[in-house]
Design an enzyme around this catalytic site. Structure first.
Site, PDB file in Angstrom:
ATOM      1  N   CYS A   1      -3.204   1.637   6.231  1.00  0.00           N
ATOM      2  CA  CYS A   1      -3.606   0.920   7.445  1.00  0.00           C
ATOM      3  C   CYS A   1      -4.214   1.884   8.461  1.00  0.00           C
ATOM      4  O   CYS A   1      -4.971   1.477   9.336  1.00  0.00           O
ATOM      5  CB  CYS A   1      -2.412   0.200   8.035  1.00  0.00           C
ATOM      6  SG  CYS A   1      -1.020   1.310   8.322  1.00  0.00           S
TER       7      CYS A   1
ATOM      8  N   GLU B   1       3.375  -5.275  12.436  1.00  0.00           N
ATOM      9  CA  GLU B   1       2.454  -4.146  12.242  1.00  0.00           C
ATOM     10  C   GLU B   1       1.349  -4.656  11.325  1.00  0.00           C
ATOM     11  O   GLU B   1       1.596  -4.898  10.136  1.00  0.00           O
ATOM     12  CB  GLU B   1       3.189  -2.968  11.592  1.00  0.00           C
ATOM     13  CG  GLU B   1       4.335  -2.413  12.416  1.00  0.00           C
ATOM     14  CD  GLU B   1       3.879  -1.788  13.715  1.00  0.00           C
ATOM     15  OE1 GLU B   1       2.685  -1.498  13.859  1.00  0.00           O
ATOM     16  OE2 GLU B   1       4.718  -1.619  14.609  1.00  0.00           O
TER      17      GLU B   1
ATOM     18  N   ASN C   1       0.806  -1.232   0.000  1.00  0.00           N
ATOM     19  CA  ASN C   1       0.000   0.000   0.000  1.00  0.00           C
ATOM     20  C   ASN C   1       0.838   1.280   0.000  1.00  0.00           C
ATOM     21  O   ASN C   1       0.459   2.269  -0.617  1.00  0.00           O
ATOM     22  CB  ASN C   1      -1.005  -0.017   1.158  1.00  0.00           C
ATOM     23  CG  ASN C   1      -0.343  -0.072   2.501  1.00  0.00           C
ATOM     24  OD1 ASN C   1       0.738  -0.623   2.640  1.00  0.00           O
ATOM     25  ND2 ASN C   1      -0.983   0.496   3.500  1.00  0.00           N
TER      26      ASN C   1
ATOM     27  N   GLU D   1       7.558   0.412  16.198  1.00  0.00           N
ATOM     28  CA  GLU D   1       8.527   0.915  15.232  1.00  0.00           C
ATOM     29  C   GLU D   1       8.672   2.409  15.468  1.00  0.00           C
ATOM     30  O   GLU D   1       7.964   2.992  16.272  1.00  0.00           O
ATOM     31  CB  GLU D   1       8.032   0.654  13.811  1.00  0.00           C
ATOM     32  CG  GLU D   1       7.895  -0.827  13.509  1.00  0.00           C
ATOM     33  CD  GLU D   1       7.736  -1.112  12.041  1.00  0.00           C
ATOM     34  OE1 GLU D   1       7.123  -0.295  11.342  1.00  0.00           O
ATOM     35  OE2 GLU D   1       8.220  -2.161  11.597  1.00  0.00           O
TER      36      GLU D   1
HETATM   37  P1  NDP Z   1       0.077  -9.300   3.308  1.00  0.00           P
HETATM   38  O1  NDP Z   1       0.057  -9.763   4.712  1.00  0.00           O
HETATM   39  O2  NDP Z   1      -0.606 -10.117   2.294  1.00  0.00           O
HETATM   40  O3  NDP Z   1       1.585  -9.158   2.781  1.00  0.00           O
HETATM   41  C1  NDP Z   1       2.555  -8.359   3.414  1.00  0.00           C
HETATM   42  C2  NDP Z   1       3.931  -8.859   3.007  1.00  0.00           C
HETATM   43  O4  NDP Z   1       4.124 -10.177   3.529  1.00  0.00           O
HETATM   44  C3  NDP Z   1       4.105  -8.981   1.491  1.00  0.00           C
HETATM   45  O5  NDP Z   1       5.430  -8.720   1.150  1.00  0.00           O
HETATM   46  C4  NDP Z   1       3.769 -10.441   1.284  1.00  0.00           C
HETATM   47  O6  NDP Z   1       4.254 -10.937   0.073  1.00  0.00           O
HETATM   48  C5  NDP Z   1       4.431 -11.077   2.478  1.00  0.00           C
HETATM   49  N1  NDP Z   1       3.921 -12.392   2.842  1.00  0.00           N
HETATM   50  C6  NDP Z   1       2.712 -12.945   2.540  1.00  0.00           C
HETATM   51  N2  NDP Z   1       2.638 -14.198   3.067  1.00  0.00           N
HETATM   52  C7  NDP Z   1       3.798 -14.412   3.730  1.00  0.00           C
HETATM   53  C8  NDP Z   1       4.319 -15.511   4.490  1.00  0.00           C
HETATM   54  N3  NDP Z   1       3.623 -16.622   4.695  1.00  0.00           N
HETATM   55  N4  NDP Z   1       5.547 -15.383   5.019  1.00  0.00           N
HETATM   56  C9  NDP Z   1       6.264 -14.249   4.842  1.00  0.00           C
HETATM   57  N5  NDP Z   1       5.842 -13.200   4.125  1.00  0.00           N
HETATM   58  C10 NDP Z   1       4.616 -13.273   3.584  1.00  0.00           C
HETATM   59  O7  NDP Z   1      -0.439  -7.818   3.322  1.00  0.00           O
HETATM   60  P2  NDP Z   1      -0.744  -6.898   2.086  1.00  0.00           P
HETATM   61  O8  NDP Z   1       0.477  -6.794   1.232  1.00  0.00           O
HETATM   62  O9  NDP Z   1      -2.016  -7.352   1.465  1.00  0.00           O
HETATM   63  O10 NDP Z   1      -0.924  -5.489   2.799  1.00  0.00           O
HETATM   64  C11 NDP Z   1      -2.107  -5.031   3.330  1.00  0.00           C
HETATM   65  C12 NDP Z   1      -2.157  -5.245   4.829  1.00  0.00           C
HETATM   66  O11 NDP Z   1      -1.095  -4.578   5.449  1.00  0.00           O
HETATM   67  C13 NDP Z   1      -3.420  -4.666   5.433  1.00  0.00           C
HETATM   68  O12 NDP Z   1      -3.943  -5.583   6.344  1.00  0.00           O
HETATM   69  C14 NDP Z   1      -2.928  -3.435   6.152  1.00  0.00           C
HETATM   70  O13 NDP Z   1      -3.720  -3.040   7.238  1.00  0.00           O
HETATM   71  C15 NDP Z   1      -1.581  -3.880   6.596  1.00  0.00           C
HETATM   72  N6  NDP Z   1      -0.755  -2.727   6.895  1.00  0.00           N
HETATM   73  C16 NDP Z   1      -0.449  -2.458   8.193  1.00  0.00           C
HETATM   74  C17 NDP Z   1       0.284  -1.341   8.531  1.00  0.00           C
HETATM   75  C18 NDP Z   1       0.658  -1.049   9.945  1.00  0.00           C
HETATM   76  O14 NDP Z   1       1.532  -0.201  10.161  1.00  0.00           O
HETATM   77  N7  NDP Z   1       0.065  -1.674  10.928  1.00  0.00           N
HETATM   78  C19 NDP Z   1       0.730  -0.382   7.503  1.00  0.00           C
HETATM   79  C20 NDP Z   1       0.358  -0.770   6.169  1.00  0.00           C
HETATM   80  C21 NDP Z   1      -0.364  -1.902   5.886  1.00  0.00           C
HETATM   81  P3  NDP Z   1       3.245 -10.977  -1.189  1.00  0.00           P
HETATM   82  O15 NDP Z   1       2.891  -9.572  -1.482  1.00  0.00           O
HETATM   83  O16 NDP Z   1       4.061 -11.588  -2.216  1.00  0.00           O
HETATM   84  O17 NDP Z   1       2.076 -11.806  -0.773  1.00  0.00           O
END
Ligand code: NDP
Length: 482
Positions: free
Chosen positions: A284, A250, A152, A463
């Site tokens: 988020c 996070e 995002n 963080e």
């Molecule tokens: P995901 O959890 O799908 O993915 C996040 C990252 O983790 C990506 O690089 C993803 O790779 C990787 N990933 C996925 N599965 C695994 C695994 N089993 N082991 C290790 N890494 C893995 O989230 P999104 O990319 O869909 O992002 C959106 C989410 O992030 C929302 O829920 C949002 O709220 C949250 N978010 C939270 C923030 C915070 O500060 N709390 C800030 C911004 C977003 P790949 O893309 O290849 O699947």
């Protein structure tokens, strides 16, 4: 459109995946394939870990002043290449280029500036036990650490992790999201130009379930800083916790935006439109549940609906676009499913609710009208589950205590906004809300020194600021008997 090849960045060099396999990267605003992305697996992660281990001795022993200079040069290069980076970020994610240029890229630059200078000013504790002993905390880099980030805010979030990890002297393996790899790819080149030694930063592209999982499972990675969805965070914790890795998570949010009748109305309305629909609601920290004091409800709904309907959904590369494409077809389907679910649960869609048609080159893109839904029960899915799109629900309350109960009535606890001119009420609400971040009469205003993170299912760890430097270092206690 040029087809870019996005290879891994290992030991300072662009490195094709060991299995030679790539997947397509798609521009969500047009549906066109514009890149082939390394589909990395265990071997690539293993190769990156070896490069990081080889780079660790030199980087961790580089004096702090020199590490700071290199990271400041990198920050400067991000600034000089801001236009190219903003365009890449927009094509990767569908976000308006103006947003990338005004938020994502300056923030990536600020992340490096902040942590480059922070390491010159951090201090550690020392305690004298009478005249018998001197005790002190010795902070050292952990070794090889991993930063896994979502799609995002691609460059913003990956640098939010990389900057403290590198500043503290660690070697890093970064895994950007598979759907937005482009800016991290460009960052690798800038790291070389800035003089970052080979192996200090390694970027492995690929799928979460494959490349991401291989990083989490690797025994020589000491710590994982993860931002992403709650389910992914839980899966990572299941693997990493028994290996005793340091972990910060996070995760998702369902942030309440609590509006009292005594607020500064115009300021609140401007900010609430922004906090609902910036980046297509895919931040988020976006306020996705708006709770309005009953006496203000009708006025708010009328004005908010009008302002929402006036937002320009359009080509992300055009100036004047307020709302771009959502990140992918898969995410488009998920958001539309939530809207249909809310309708089925008795919700009234007061504006939006449909696919937005943007002509020209964006004919096949994944656009959704900014959507406002009312009349939903607090327990329904649209009020409980993270939608992560341009969709907000609006509900109402009568008393402060009812506002708190509603605000706290989900599994999440990431962020919240409170709108009131009553300072006592602001204090009471801020203390009562279960959220790691509370904004009063504002939204997304951040001082990088402030610790950041969620509670409940929104994550663990903090963080930001010195908390991040602490995370990326060991805190050894040393006692010298005098
Ligand atoms: P995901 O959890 O799908 O993915 C996040 C990252 O983790 C990506 O690089 C993803 O790779 C990787 N990933 C996925 N599965 C695994 C695994 N089993 N082991 C290790 N890494 C893995 O989230 P999104 O990319 O869909 O992002 C959106 C989410 O992030 C929302 O829920 C949002 O709220 C949250 N978010 C939270 C923030 C915070 O500060 N709390 C800030 C911004 C977003 P790949 O893309 O290849 O699947």
């Amino acid at each position: 459109m040029t087809l870019h090849t996005i290879d891994n960045f290992i030991g300072g060099r662009l490195t094709p995946p060991a299995n030679g396999s790539y997947f397509d990267g798609t521009d969500p605003a047009t549906g066109a394939v514009y890149s082939r992305v390394a589909d990395s697996a265990d071997q690539d992660v293993a190769q990156a870990v070896v490069a990081a281990q080889n780079g660790f001795a030199a980087w961790s022993s580089t004096p702090a002043r020199e590490r700071a200079n290199i990271l400041l040069r990198l920050a400067d290069l991000i600034g000089r290449n801001a236009k190219e980076l903003a365009e890449a970020e927009s094509i990767d994610s569908g976000k308006p280029v103006a947003l990338a240029a005004s938020v994502d890229i300056p923030r990536a630059q600020a992340n490096f500036e902040f942590f480059a200078t922070a390491i010159l000013h951090e201090s550690q504790g020392a305690w004298a036990t009478d005249s018998r002993a001197l005790n002190f905390e010795l902070r050292q880099p952990l070794g090889v650490v991993a930063c896994i980030s979502p799609w995002n805010l691609p460059l913003y979030l990956v640098t939010w992790k990389l900057a403290p990890a590198l500043a503290a002297g660690n070697s890093v393996i970064a895994k950007p999201s598979e759907v937005t790899p482009m800016t991290a790819h460009l960052l690798g080149e800038l790291c070389n130009e800035a003089g970052l030694p080979a192996g200090a930063l390694n970027i492995v592209h690929g799928l979460g379930a494959k490349a991401g999982a291989a990083i989490v499972e690797h025994p020589d990675i000491q710590a994982i800083s993860f931002t992403g969805g709650t389910a992914t965070g839980a899966a990572i914790a299941r693997t990493a916790a028994p290996m005793f890795k340091k972990l910060t998570l996070e995760l998702g949010g369902k942030n309440p935006n609590v509006i009292f009748a005594d607020c500064d109305y115009d300021r609140m309305l401007d900010t609430t439109v922004r906090s609902s629909f910036s980046n297509q609601g895919q931040i988020c920290l976006c306020g996705s549940r708006i709770l309005v004091e009953e006496s203000l409800y009708s006025r708010f709904i009328a004005d908010f609906t009008e302002r929402t309907a006036a937002l320009v959904v359009g080509d992300p590369l055009e100036e004047g676009t307020d709302v771009g494409a959502v990140v992918s077809e898969q995410h488009f389907d998920k958001i539309m499913g939530h809207i249909e679910g809310a309708r089925a649960d008795g919700g009234r869609i007061v504006t939006g609710g449909r696919r937005a048609i943007v002509g020209g080159r964006c004919e096949d893109g994944w656009f959704i009208e900014p959507t406002v839904i009312t009349d939903l029960d607090a327990s329904c899915a649209a009020n409980q589950e993270e939608i992560f799109g341009p969709v907000v629900t609006v509900g109402t309350f009568q008393t402060d205590e009812e506002a708190l109960t509603l605000a706290n009535g989900t599994e999440y606890g990431l962020a919240s906004s409170i709108w009131t001119s009553d300072i006592s009420r602001a204090h009471h609400m801020a203390a009562g809300i279960d959220a790691g971040v509370v904004w009063v009469n504002t939204w997304m205003l951040r001082d990088l020194r402030t610790p950041f993170g969620g509670v409940k299912s929104s994550g663990i760890g903090r963080e930001g600021g010195f908390a991040a430097l602490e995370f990326f270092t060991s805190q050894k206690s040393v006692t010298i008997e005098l």
